[in-house]
Design an enzyme around this catalytic site. Structure first.
Site, PDB file in Angstrom:
ATOM      1  CE1 TYR A   1       0.567   0.884   4.481  1.00  0.00           C
ATOM      2  CE2 TYR A   1      -0.392  -1.312   4.648  1.00  0.00           C
ATOM      3  CZ  TYR A   1       0.289  -0.255   5.222  1.00  0.00           C
ATOM      4  OH  TYR A   1       0.697  -0.331   6.535  1.00  0.00           O
ATOM      5  CB  CYS A   2       1.158   4.361   0.507  1.00  0.00           C
ATOM      6  SG  CYS A   2       1.586   6.113   0.267  1.00  0.00           S
ATOM      7  N   PRO A   3       2.650   2.649  -2.485  1.00  0.00           N
ATOM      8  CG  PRO A   3       2.310   1.801  -4.634  1.00  0.00           C
ATOM      9  CD  PRO A   3       1.575   2.158  -3.371  1.00  0.00           C
TER      10      PRO A   3
ATOM     11  CE  LYS B   1       5.776   0.770   1.744  1.00  0.00           C
ATOM     12  NZ  LYS B   1       4.917   1.414   0.724  1.00  0.00           N
TER      13      LYS B   1
END
Length: 278
Positions: free
Chosen positions: A147-149, A160
């Site tokens: 999420y939110c890369p 991550k």
């Protein structure tokens, strides 16, 4: 001294710690506070401000997320799961805040000689110094299925554990990082994946939202195999910061600063009202 060193090495680093107090506050507070501290930092090129913050269960959406075709259903899903939902005042997409996620903002005066990338690189260097005891190979590259890369995702072996954002305004720069200290990274990722499924529901969208693979996200505790705590990492962060500071101090806001903060918070509230999240 190169750009990166000039950002981290300061005559003075002042710490504004909200790693405990933030648990009782709406996360809109943090975005208003960082904007306030940017203004304060803009007046002194030798000073840096480090703010630490933790919030209770909250999903912070990006502006693009708030325009998804079935956003109301997506927000309802998150609220039913026990999360407060807000929209941030800067770029990026949905992220999870909870008591196992430590956020750190490094805030300093903006200068023309400092590139945008230098702020991100400084935070990467700071984190590597901070976590050197763990003997990890920390990569800074996009983890597209998180999420939110972003370009400056931090990961170990493809998993991550942190993401970095940056906000520049009023002559100041805030480089912000969220660190999943403990808990399940895959559960957090699964929550955001389900949010997108609810908020998109097969309809066409105007931006490329992340197709999340929960296996590609983890907490630092999961990665290291150690029972890490937010409090423990906060204290080790102070020791790391001290190595970059001529002097390390605590920070308090003046009455005038609080007035600016209230103005910034009011803007955050109005932004969220516009997207019907308040």
């Amino acid at each position: 001294m190169n750009e990166l060193e000039s950002i981290l090495h300061r005559q003075r680093w002042d710490v504004y710690d909200e790693s405990s107090a933030g648990l009782a506050q709406n996360a809109m507070h943090s975005f208003a506070m960082d904007d306030t501290l940017c203004r304060i930092a803009s007046s002194d090129p030798e000073r840096g401000i480090c703010r630490t913050w933790v919030h209770g269960n909250t999903i912070v959406l990006g502006i693009q997320d708030s325009r998804l075709p079935y956003i109301e259903e997506g927000v309802r899903f998150l609220e039913d799961a026990g999360y407060r939902v807000i929209v941030r005042n800067s770029g990026g997409l949905a992220v999870v805040l909870d008591p196992g996620v430590l956020n750190v903002s490094l805030i300093f005066k903006d200068e023309k000689r400092l590139s945008i990338d230098s702020g991100y690189e400084a935070m990467c260097a700071f984190v590597r110094e901070w976590f050197k005891e763990f003997d990890l190979v920390i990569e800074d590259r996009e983890i597209a299925a998180s999420y939110c890369p972003g370009r400056y995702d931090l990961s170990v072996a493809g998993r991550k554990f942190a993401g970095i954002s940056q906000r520049r305004l009023r002559g100041g720069v805030a480089v912000q990082i969220y660190l999943a200290v403990n808990g399940s990274g895959s559960e957090r990722a699964g929550l955001i994946r389900s949010f997108y499924e609810q908020a998109v529901n097969g309809a066409p969208v105007k931006y490329s939202y992340p197709r999340i693979d929960p296996a590609q996200m983890a907490s630092l505790s999961e990665i290291t195999g150690r029972p890490l705590t937010v409090e423990g990492l906060y204290h080790s962060m102070l020791l790391t910061l001290k190595g970059f500071a001529g002097r390390l101090g605590n920070m308090a806001l003046s009455e005038a600063d609080w007035t600016v903060y209230e103005e910034n918070l009011d803007r955050m509230i109005k932004r969220n009202e516009k997207v019907n999240l308040l």
